[in-house]
Write an enzyme that holds these catalytic residues in place. Structure first.
Site, PDB file in Angstrom:
ATOM      1  N   GLY A 228       0.494  -1.295   0.162  1.00  0.00           N
ATOM      2  CA  GLY A 228       0.228  -0.076  -0.070  1.00  0.00           C
ATOM      3  C   GLY A 228       1.257   0.798  -0.199  1.00  0.00           C
ATOM      4  O   GLY A 228       2.404   0.968  -0.470  1.00  0.00           O
ATOM      5  N   SER A 229      -0.064   2.889   0.745  1.00  0.00           N
ATOM      6  CA  SER A 229       1.197   3.387   0.257  1.00  0.00           C
ATOM      7  C   SER A 229       1.749   4.411   1.414  1.00  0.00           C
ATOM      8  O   SER A 229       1.723   3.104   2.736  1.00  0.00           O
ATOM      9  CB  SER A 229       0.357   4.843   0.583  1.00  0.00           C
ATOM     10  OG  SER A 229      -0.303   5.097   2.303  1.00  0.00           O
ATOM     11  N   THR A 230       2.931   4.655   1.633  1.00  0.00           N
ATOM     12  CA  THR A 230       4.458   4.980   2.277  1.00  0.00           C
ATOM     13  C   THR A 230       3.961   5.559   3.429  1.00  0.00           C
ATOM     14  O   THR A 230       3.900   4.645   4.983  1.00  0.00           O
ATOM     15  CB  THR A 230       4.875   5.911   1.152  1.00  0.00           C
ATOM     16  OG1 THR A 230       5.544   5.081   0.618  1.00  0.00           O
ATOM     17  CG2 THR A 230       6.126   6.097   2.151  1.00  0.00           C
ATOM     18  N   GLY A 233       1.839   2.852   4.900  1.00  0.00           N
ATOM     19  CA  GLY A 233       3.195   1.917   6.147  1.00  0.00           C
ATOM     20  C   GLY A 233       3.710   2.653   7.224  1.00  0.00           C
ATOM     21  O   GLY A 233       4.463   1.771   7.649  1.00  0.00           O
ATOM     22  N   GLU A 250       5.996  -3.306   1.372  1.00  0.00           N
ATOM     23  CA  GLU A 250       5.757  -2.767  -0.354  1.00  0.00           C
ATOM     24  C   GLU A 250       5.060  -1.645  -0.219  1.00  0.00           C
ATOM     25  O   GLU A 250       3.832  -1.867  -0.677  1.00  0.00           O
ATOM     26  CB  GLU A 250       5.327  -4.051  -0.861  1.00  0.00           C
ATOM     27  CG  GLU A 250       5.520  -4.158  -2.386  1.00  0.00           C
ATOM     28  CD  GLU A 250       4.592  -3.627  -3.201  1.00  0.00           C
ATOM     29  OE1 GLU A 250       4.669  -2.065  -3.695  1.00  0.00           O
ATOM     30  OE2 GLU A 250       4.103  -4.426  -4.002  1.00  0.00           O
ATOM     31  N   CYS A 284       2.059  -0.224  -9.008  1.00  0.00           N
ATOM     32  CA  CYS A 284       2.482   0.112  -7.916  1.00  0.00           C
ATOM     33  C   CYS A 284       3.667   0.217  -8.045  1.00  0.00           C
ATOM     34  O   CYS A 284       4.549   1.848  -8.743  1.00  0.00           O
ATOM     35  CB  CYS A 284       2.964  -0.786  -6.605  1.00  0.00           C
ATOM     36  SG  CYS A 284       1.867  -0.737  -5.260  1.00  0.00           S
TER      37      CYS A 284
END
Length: 476
Positions: A228-230, A233, A250, A284
């Site tokens: 998913g998104s930073t 994360g 990831e 991604c």
């Protein structure tokens, strides 16, 4: 143990009925039409607690089977998935929006079965570290316990399998938390696989952020796998800290592609297009900013435009389409706002950029933007949709500097007729994977992971298996 009759296909209606609650639930709408797809269960914290407990109880028995028996179960699960492939693809298309054809819904379902089989076939033997007169040391990998898998909405089934397959292969049990945008696809994935797997080893919990947060911090969950998104994360990293969980992250990417001056624009146009626009750009590791040498800049723009014009976009169940809508309104707005910022800056809109306002669904037209500054938001921010900025450069050093200029590094690509020269450039790019004359071509045998703020940990292949195990050295 399943029999041949267990893998006979069920209808789409039967599959949908199997994953919906008997009453209530949250409406899931088709992003292409706005029509009701189905209702997703709304699991709560008590459901998660009982699910984690069941997964923990089943894990020792699953681990005790050994690699060979677990792999056999996974192959039977792949059989079940293939037997139900069409119903699964239709549900995925309706919920996620991606078309049945092209590298989309049917492709994703097929990849799930292939990934299960590939992962089941990997061998992970103890490594002999030392063997001499002083003694012997061996490195083994043991199951961790319960793995929590938190997946995204763009490839909900395939990324789900990327998470669950190595976890199960290594003797862990799995609790999956699907995205709130595509829960039915993941629930269907789990339902079909569980017709072939032993009871209790694979679970799914469809809940809100409260449920997800509890999964991350739960003391009986040994590892979290997240795609998913930073920003999301980083929150998971923080919330997992008190239990010192193992993590595979990831996270977001803004992949760069560098086209060297010796590349053939016509020869690479098709692969450039799909590198950028696979899953309508919602990937991604898709190509999200393209750097082209000034000598062939206009030729590449022209060839890419001709290719893009030939790719039909529309409702996923129409067999003619290969591009679909954005999956949700929030992502549509991200793409629309970034393209508008490019327009406002004076960049050249070569194709698209003019969404119809009165059509149903979150369709944004395939958009190519040329003559754009590297600092423009469409370049500097991950658009995650069908809009590609094409930046002109003069020297290879300049292109590498721009490619490495962001705090993300999931994937990248170099395009050239000279593979030796391309490899030299690839070695200077800071990214987890650098492809040459292709982009985003993942392989279950080849490790995959990010650099910088695109995450850490590896997936795929034997190295990916190791990240789902606890290393243990035995020395004697």
């Amino acid at each position: 143990m399943t029999t041949e009759s267990d893998t006979q296909p069920i209808t789409y209606e039967e599959l949908l009925a199997a994953v919906q609650p008997s009453a209530g639930g949250r409406e899931i709408l088709d992003p292409a039409t706005g029509e009701l797809v189905g209702r997703a269960p709304q699991h709560i914290l008590e459901d998660l607690e009982s699910t984690v407990a069941a997964a923990r109880a089943a894990q020792p028995g699953w681990a005790a089977l050994g690699h060979e028996q677990r792999s056999a179960y996974m192959n039977r699960a792949a059989d079940a998935f293939e037997a139900n492939a069409e119903a699964l693809a239709v549900l995925l298309s309706r919920e996620q929006g991606k078309p049945l054809n092209g590298p989309n819904a049917r492709f994703e379902v097929s990849a799930c079965a292939a990934w299960l089989r590939a992962t089941a076939g990997f061998e992970l033997e103890p490594e002999v570290l030392v063997d001499d007169e002083g003694g012997r040391a061996e490195l083994h990998y043991r199951p961790l316990g319960v793995v929590g898998a938190i997946g995204p909405w763009n490839w909900p089934m395939m990324i789900g399998v990327w998470q669950l397959a190595p976890a199960l292969r290594m003797g862990n049990t799995v609790v999956m938390k699907p995205s709130s945008s595509t829960p039915l696809s993941v629930l269907a994935l789990v339902h079909v696989l569980n017709t072939a797997l032993p009871e209790g080893v694979l679970h799914a919990v469809s809940g809100d952020r409260t449920v997800g947060n509890r999964l991350v911090e739960h003391p009986d969950v040994a590892k979290i796998m997240f795609t998913g998104s930073t920003d999301a994360g980083k929150a998971i990293i923080r919330n997992s800290a008190d239990t010192v969980k193992r993590l595979t992250m990831e996270l977001g990417g803004n992949d760069a592609g560098i086209v060297l001056p010796d590349a053939d624009p016509q020869a690479i146009a098709q692969d450039l297009f799909w590198g950028a626009f696979i899953n309508t750009g919602q990937t991604c590791a898709a190509l999200k900013r393209l750097y082209v040498h000034e000598d062939i800049y206009e030729d590449v723009v022209t060839a890419l435009t001709e290719t893009a014009k030939a790719m039909p976009m529309g409702i996923g169940l129409d067999e003619n389409n290969v591009l679909g809508p954005l999956q949700n309104k929030a992502q549509y707005d991200v793409v629309a706002n970034l393209v508008q910022a490019a327009k406002d800056s004076g960049a050249r809109i070569v194709l698209g950029g003019n969404p119809e306002q009165d059509q149903p669904g979150y369709f944004y037209p395939t958009t190519l933007v040329a003559d754009i500054d590297n600092n423009n938001p469409l370049v500097a921010e991950e658009q995650f949709g069908p809009a590609l900025p094409i930046v002109r450069y003069s020297s290879v050093d300049e292109a590498i500097g721009m490619a490495n200029g962001l705090e993300v590094g999931l994937g990248a690509s170099v395009w050239s007729s000279d593979k030796d020269k391309a490899r030299e450039v690839a070695a200077r790019i800071v990214a987890g994977t650098v492809w040459i004359n292709k982009h985003g071509a993942v392989d279950p045998r080849v490790p995959f992971g990010g650099a910088k703020q695109s995450g850490y940990g590896l997936e795929f292949g034997v190295e990916g298996l190791k990240h789902l195990g606890q290393p243990q050295v035995i020395t004697y």
